[in-house]
Design a protein around this motif. Structure first.
Motif, short mmCIF file in Angstrom:
data_model
loop_
_atom_site.label_atom_id
_atom_site.label_comp_id
_atom_site.label_asym_id
_atom_site.label_seq_id
_atom_site.Cartn_x
_atom_site.Cartn_y
_atom_site.Cartn_z
N LYS A 113 56.62 39.50 44.03
CA LYS A 113 55.83 38.31 43.67
C LYS A 113 56.48 37.06 44.27
CE LYS A 113 53.74 39.33 39.19
NZ LYS A 113 53.75 38.87 37.78
N HIS A 114 56.27 36.82 45.56
CA HIS A 114 56.82 35.61 46.17
C HIS A 114 55.71 34.59 46.35
CE1 HIS A 114 55.23 36.68 50.21
NE2 HIS A 114 55.43 37.92 49.80
N ALA A 115 56.09 33.31 46.45
CA ALA A 115 55.08 32.24 46.46
C ALA A 115 55.18 31.34 47.68
CB ALA A 115 55.20 31.40 45.19
N ASP A 116 56.03 31.67 48.66
CA ASP A 116 56.23 30.73 49.76
C ASP A 116 55.05 30.67 50.73
OD1 ASP A 116 57.06 33.33 50.34
OD2 ASP A 116 58.54 32.72 51.80
N ASN A 117 54.12 31.63 50.68
CA ASN A 117 52.85 31.51 51.39
C ASN A 117 51.76 30.99 50.45
OD1 ASN A 117 54.01 34.19 53.05
ND2 ASN A 117 52.94 32.70 54.32
N ILE A 118 51.75 31.50 49.22
CA ILE A 118 50.72 31.13 48.24
C ILE A 118 50.73 29.63 47.97
CG2 ILE A 118 50.05 31.32 45.81
CD1 ILE A 118 49.29 33.79 47.27
N ALA A 119 51.90 29.07 47.70
CA ALA A 119 51.99 27.66 47.29
C ALA A 119 51.46 26.71 48.35
CB ALA A 119 53.42 27.31 46.89
N PRO A 120 51.90 26.79 49.61
CA PRO A 120 51.33 25.86 50.59
C PRO A 120 49.84 26.10 50.84
CG PRO A 120 52.76 27.47 51.67
CD PRO A 120 52.97 27.61 50.19
N CYS A 121 49.39 27.34 50.74
CA CYS A 121 47.97 27.62 50.93
C CYS A 121 47.14 26.87 49.89
CB CYS A 121 47.71 29.12 50.83
SG CYS A 121 46.04 29.61 51.29
N ILE A 122 47.59 26.87 48.64
CA ILE A 122 46.85 26.22 47.55
C ILE A 122 47.09 24.72 47.50
CG2 ILE A 122 46.72 26.05 45.02
CD1 ILE A 122 46.97 29.11 44.93
N PHE A 123 48.35 24.30 47.65
CA PHE A 123 48.70 22.88 47.53
C PHE A 123 48.46 22.12 48.84
CE2 PHE A 123 50.74 24.37 43.77
CZ PHE A 123 51.00 23.26 42.97
N GLY A 124 48.54 22.82 49.98
CA GLY A 124 48.50 22.14 51.26
C GLY A 124 49.87 21.58 51.61
N GLY A 125 50.05 21.24 52.89
CA GLY A 125 51.29 20.62 53.33
C GLY A 125 52.48 21.55 53.29
N VAL A 126 53.65 20.94 53.10
CA VAL A 126 54.92 21.68 53.00
C VAL A 126 55.28 21.79 51.53
CG1 VAL A 126 57.35 21.74 53.66
CG2 VAL A 126 55.66 20.72 55.20
N THR A 127 55.67 22.98 51.09
CA THR A 127 56.05 23.16 49.70
C THR A 127 57.41 23.84 49.60
OG1 THR A 127 54.87 25.27 49.54
CG2 THR A 127 53.68 23.30 48.82
N LEU A 128 58.12 23.50 48.54
CA LEU A 128 59.40 24.12 48.20
C LEU A 128 59.22 24.87 46.89
CD1 LEU A 128 62.57 24.41 48.27
CD2 LEU A 128 62.63 22.25 47.01
N ILE A 129 59.60 26.15 46.88
CA ILE A 129 59.58 26.92 45.64
C ILE A 129 60.97 26.82 45.04
CG2 ILE A 129 58.94 29.12 44.58
CD1 ILE A 129 56.77 27.82 46.38
N ARG A 130 61.17 25.86 44.16
CA ARG A 130 62.50 25.67 43.58
C ARG A 130 62.88 26.82 42.68
NH1 ARG A 130 65.65 24.73 39.70
NH2 ARG A 130 63.98 25.04 38.20
N SER A 131 61.85 27.40 42.02
CA SER A 131 62.10 28.51 41.10
C SER A 131 60.83 29.32 40.93
CB SER A 131 62.56 27.96 39.74
OG SER A 131 62.57 28.96 38.76
N ILE A 132 61.01 30.63 40.75
CA ILE A 132 59.89 31.51 40.41
C ILE A 132 59.79 31.69 38.91
CG2 ILE A 132 59.06 33.90 40.55
CD1 ILE A 132 58.45 32.46 43.05
N HIS A 133 60.92 31.82 38.23
CA HIS A 133 60.99 32.00 36.77
C HIS A 133 61.89 30.92 36.16
CE1 HIS A 133 59.08 35.88 37.40
NE2 HIS A 133 60.07 36.24 38.18
N PRO A 134 61.30 29.83 35.64
CA PRO A 134 59.88 29.51 35.59
C PRO A 134 59.40 28.99 36.94
CG PRO A 134 61.12 27.71 34.65
CD PRO A 134 62.13 28.79 34.96
N LEU A 135 58.08 29.06 37.16
CA LEU A 135 57.51 28.62 38.41
C LEU A 135 57.66 27.11 38.56
CD1 LEU A 135 55.96 29.66 40.89
CD2 LEU A 135 53.84 29.12 39.67
N ASP A 136 58.27 26.68 39.65
CA ASP A 136 58.51 25.26 39.89
C ASP A 136 58.26 24.98 41.36
OD1 ASP A 136 59.31 22.64 39.92
OD2 ASP A 136 61.34 23.00 39.15
#
Length: 325
Positions: A150-173
């Protein structure tokens, strides 16, 4: 593509208007930011339509030639929609009509686009009751189907747009990062690199000196984005942990990187787990020259390829309402 009898039956169960989402390709890892950095591209994009259904569960119609599973639990979009339905007791079922443009296994977030586009479209039908963080959480169930993680480094920018940083998965940040205008060149050599295989070959332990160097590059890259400092971005696009191992799976990688920089690219590396390679440039003309350099390598090697010359998508998934089928 004409619907078969099962598809016609599924369409008959649709109970109302739908929503069509256009989720874009993404670049994950961004060289030194393994599993934590990603950005969205303006193209290519998939097309996913979601409709309310009077049949319980998630029903899938594939409108392409990739022969992806139609069982919801085994389908990236289906798993994401099932996770959303678990928190939507007032909705009986959903029908998804999927047209894949982003080739599965390309390394530019094909599975993430499927999962993200499905939940964004469903959320549009539900008057946007869920936050973007919620949508990322649902879509991560799709990524688990695709790669086992369950990684989010593709999901997050796809939904948010732009460049995103996944600071944490648990909890999601998830942290959105401002970035200057950047043009992106992607080459997709027509070879297969399975995400699960690319993860398996990674070292489980790294030297402290390598970790320190990697942390400096990640911090430098984020600072370069925020400050709009192209030189700092270029200096920070260095990976001393993941790329040296994964690049052996991609023929021509070192030469593509060398010639792209000579053509004016700031830098780049493996997109996701590969086999696609991306390069960042300050302007569109440089990005085109980088594309020519990439094409030169794979033409000489004799490997078929596709290239994309695009830019960073700051909007995220586009979505619109449609009438009932």
């Amino acid at each position: 593509m004409l619907p078969n009898n099962q598809q016609v039956t599924t369409m008959m169960n649709i109970t109302g208007a739908g929503a069509v989402a256009y989720p874009s390709a993404t670049v994950a890892n961004v060289v030194c930011g393994f599993d934590i950095l990603g950005f969205a591209l303006n193209e290519p994009c998939d097309e996913l339509a979601v409709y309310l259904s009077d049949e319980p569960g998630v029903h899938i119609i594939n409108n392409d030639d990739y022969d992806l599973p139609t069982e919801a639990e085994k389908n990236v979009s289906g798993a994401a929609l099932l996770a959303l339905l678990d928190e939507t007791p007032d909705v009986k079922g959903l029908t998804l009509v999927s047209k894949k443009i982003i080739k599965p296994g390309s390394g530019i977030g094909s599975s993430a686009a499927s999962a993200a586009g499905a939940v964004v479209a469903a959320n549009h039908l539900l008057d946007n009751r869920f936050s973007k963080d919620d949508l990322v959480r649902f879509a991560m169930f799709g990524e688990k189907v695709a790669s086992g993680v369950k990684h989010a480094d593709n999901i997050a920018p796809c939904i948010f747009g732009g460049v995103t940083l996944i600071r944490s998965i648990h909890p999601l940040d998830i942290v959105s990062i401002e970035a200057p205008p950047l043009h992106v060149t992607v080459v997709h050599p027509q070879i297969e690199v399975r995400t699960a295989d690319a993860r398996q070959i990674l070292r489980q332990n790294v030297l402290l000196r390598d970790a320190i160097r990697q942390w400096g590059n990640i911090a430098g890259l984020v600072a370069g984005f925020i400050k709009g400092d192209y030189d700092l971005i270029g200096r920070s696009l260095e990976d001393v942990i993941i790329e040296p191992v994964r690049s052996i799976l991609i023929p021509g990688f070192d030469e593509v990187k060398k010639l792209s920089k000579e053509a004016g690219a700031l830098g780049g590396g493996i997109s996701g787990s590969g086999p696609s390679i991306f390069m960042l440039s300050k302007d569109a003309e440089t990005a085109k020259q980088v594309s020519l350099a990439m094409e030169q390598v794979y033409t000489r090697i004799g490997i078929d390829f596709h290239t994309h010359v695009t830019s960073i998508n700051t909007e995220g998934v586009r979505v619109r309402s449609v009438e009932k089928l």
